[in-house]
Design an enzyme around this catalytic site. Structure first.
Site, PDB file in Angstrom:
ATOM      1  N   ASN A   8       5.058  -1.553   9.839  1.00  0.00           N
ATOM      2  CA  ASN A   8       5.426  -0.145   9.688  1.00  0.00           C
ATOM      3  C   ASN A   8       4.899   0.744  10.816  1.00  0.00           C
ATOM      4  O   ASN A   8       5.170   1.944  10.838  1.00  0.00           O
ATOM      5  CB  ASN A   8       4.970   0.394   8.328  1.00  0.00           C
ATOM      6  CG  ASN A   8       3.473   0.324   8.128  1.00  0.00           C
ATOM      7  OD1 ASN A   8       2.767  -0.328   8.898  1.00  0.00           O
ATOM      8  ND2 ASN A   8       2.974   0.979   7.110  1.00  0.00           N
ATOM      9  N   HIS A  63       9.297 -11.969   6.770  1.00  0.00           N
ATOM     10  CA  HIS A  63       9.222 -10.707   7.502  1.00  0.00           C
ATOM     11  C   HIS A  63       8.895 -10.928   8.981  1.00  0.00           C
ATOM     12  O   HIS A  63       9.060 -10.027   9.795  1.00  0.00           O
ATOM     13  CB  HIS A  63       8.131  -9.830   6.867  1.00  0.00           C
ATOM     14  CG  HIS A  63       8.476  -8.378   6.748  1.00  0.00           C
ATOM     15  ND1 HIS A  63       9.761  -7.885   6.799  1.00  0.00           N
ATOM     16  CD2 HIS A  63       7.668  -7.289   6.571  1.00  0.00           C
ATOM     17  CE1 HIS A  63       9.737  -6.566   6.661  1.00  0.00           C
ATOM     18  NE2 HIS A  63       8.486  -6.178   6.527  1.00  0.00           N
ATOM     19  N   ASN A 101      11.080  -0.780   7.467  1.00  0.00           N
ATOM     20  CA  ASN A 101      10.021   0.090   7.969  1.00  0.00           C
ATOM     21  C   ASN A 101       9.750  -0.091   9.462  1.00  0.00           C
ATOM     22  O   ASN A 101       9.359   0.861  10.145  1.00  0.00           O
ATOM     23  CB  ASN A 101       8.726  -0.124   7.183  1.00  0.00           C
ATOM     24  CG  ASN A 101       8.835   0.402   5.764  1.00  0.00           C
ATOM     25  OD1 ASN A 101       9.571   1.348   5.502  1.00  0.00           O
ATOM     26  ND2 ASN A 101       8.113  -0.209   4.844  1.00  0.00           N
ATOM     27  N   ASP A 105      14.091  -9.218  10.567  1.00  0.00           N
ATOM     28  CA  ASP A 105      14.607  -9.819   9.337  1.00  0.00           C
ATOM     29  C   ASP A 105      15.546  -8.836   8.647  1.00  0.00           C
ATOM     30  O   ASP A 105      15.400  -7.632   8.777  1.00  0.00           O
ATOM     31  CB  ASP A 105      13.455 -10.198   8.407  1.00  0.00           C
ATOM     32  CG  ASP A 105      12.606  -8.993   8.015  1.00  0.00           C
ATOM     33  OD1 ASP A 105      12.120  -8.283   8.917  1.00  0.00           O
ATOM     34  OD2 ASP A 105      12.454  -8.733   6.811  1.00  0.00           O
TER      35      ASP A 105
END
Length: 197
Positions: free
Chosen positions: A76, A22, A122, A101
């Protein structure tokens, strides 16, 4: 006209997440900072930033000014620092390039696009909401789908394996090249070079 670009690499803060899939966007920013001999420093917009010149223009002049940025928030909430930096540096959203990603691309595949949906990401959803637009450039760095029945949320928070590291290092350099090409040559030329390679 302000021709500065904001290049933001997405991920999660702290050493626990540093090697996660991520966090590949943040890794690309680290490569760009190294290339430009610049250091990321803390900014009041809850981000780490470096002010740099990226690439070389025809004739040998330094390339355009870029603000390299890593949001200091969790993924997020990426939109808050990104929109604050756009305001602080007076950069229009169309000169925002977000590196992130992408589960829907095979590992090490790179794709450039402007606008479109967030695909369940997100970080992108937060940026679109905070900036009020989806019309920004994205560099999607493929990480592939999780194996078997593994949950996607667990997969993206896993580190790249030692076996994946050599290929990852090449991908990060290629991603940095793509960012440089967008900034110096424009999106269309960069897309043509990247997508037909």
């Amino acid at each position: 006209m302000n021709d500065t670009w904001l290049v933001a690499g997405l991920g999660n803060p702290g050493p626990k997440y540093a090697g996660n899939r991520h966090n590949v966007g943040r890794m690309v920013i680290d490569v760009l900072a190294r290339r430009t001999s610049s250091s990321l420093t803390s900014h009041k917009a809850r981000a780490h930033v470096a002010d740099a010149r990226l690439g070389v223009l025809p004739g040998g002049a330094p390339g355009p000014r870029v603000v390299l940025a890593i949001p200091g928030t969790y993924m997020n909430l990426s939109g808050e620092p990104v929109s604050a930096l756009l305001r602080f540096y007076d950069i229009p959203p169309e000169r925002l390039l977000v590196v992130h990603d992408e589960l829907d691309l095979p590992p090490s595949t790179l794709r450039l696009k402007r606008g479109g949906g967030e695909g369940g990401h997100n970080g992108l959803r937060s940026i679109s909401a905070s900036t009020g637009t989806k019309d920004y450039v994205r560099l999607r760095v493929g990480i592939g789908r999780p194996p078997g029945r593994m949950d996607a949320a667990d997969f993206v928070l896993r580190d790249f394996s030692p076996a994946e590291r050599p290929e990852l290092l090449v991908t990060l350099e290629e991603a940095a090249d793509a960012v440089e090409q967008v900034v110096t040559e424009g999106l269309e030329k960069a897309q043509l070079r990247l997508h037909t390679a």
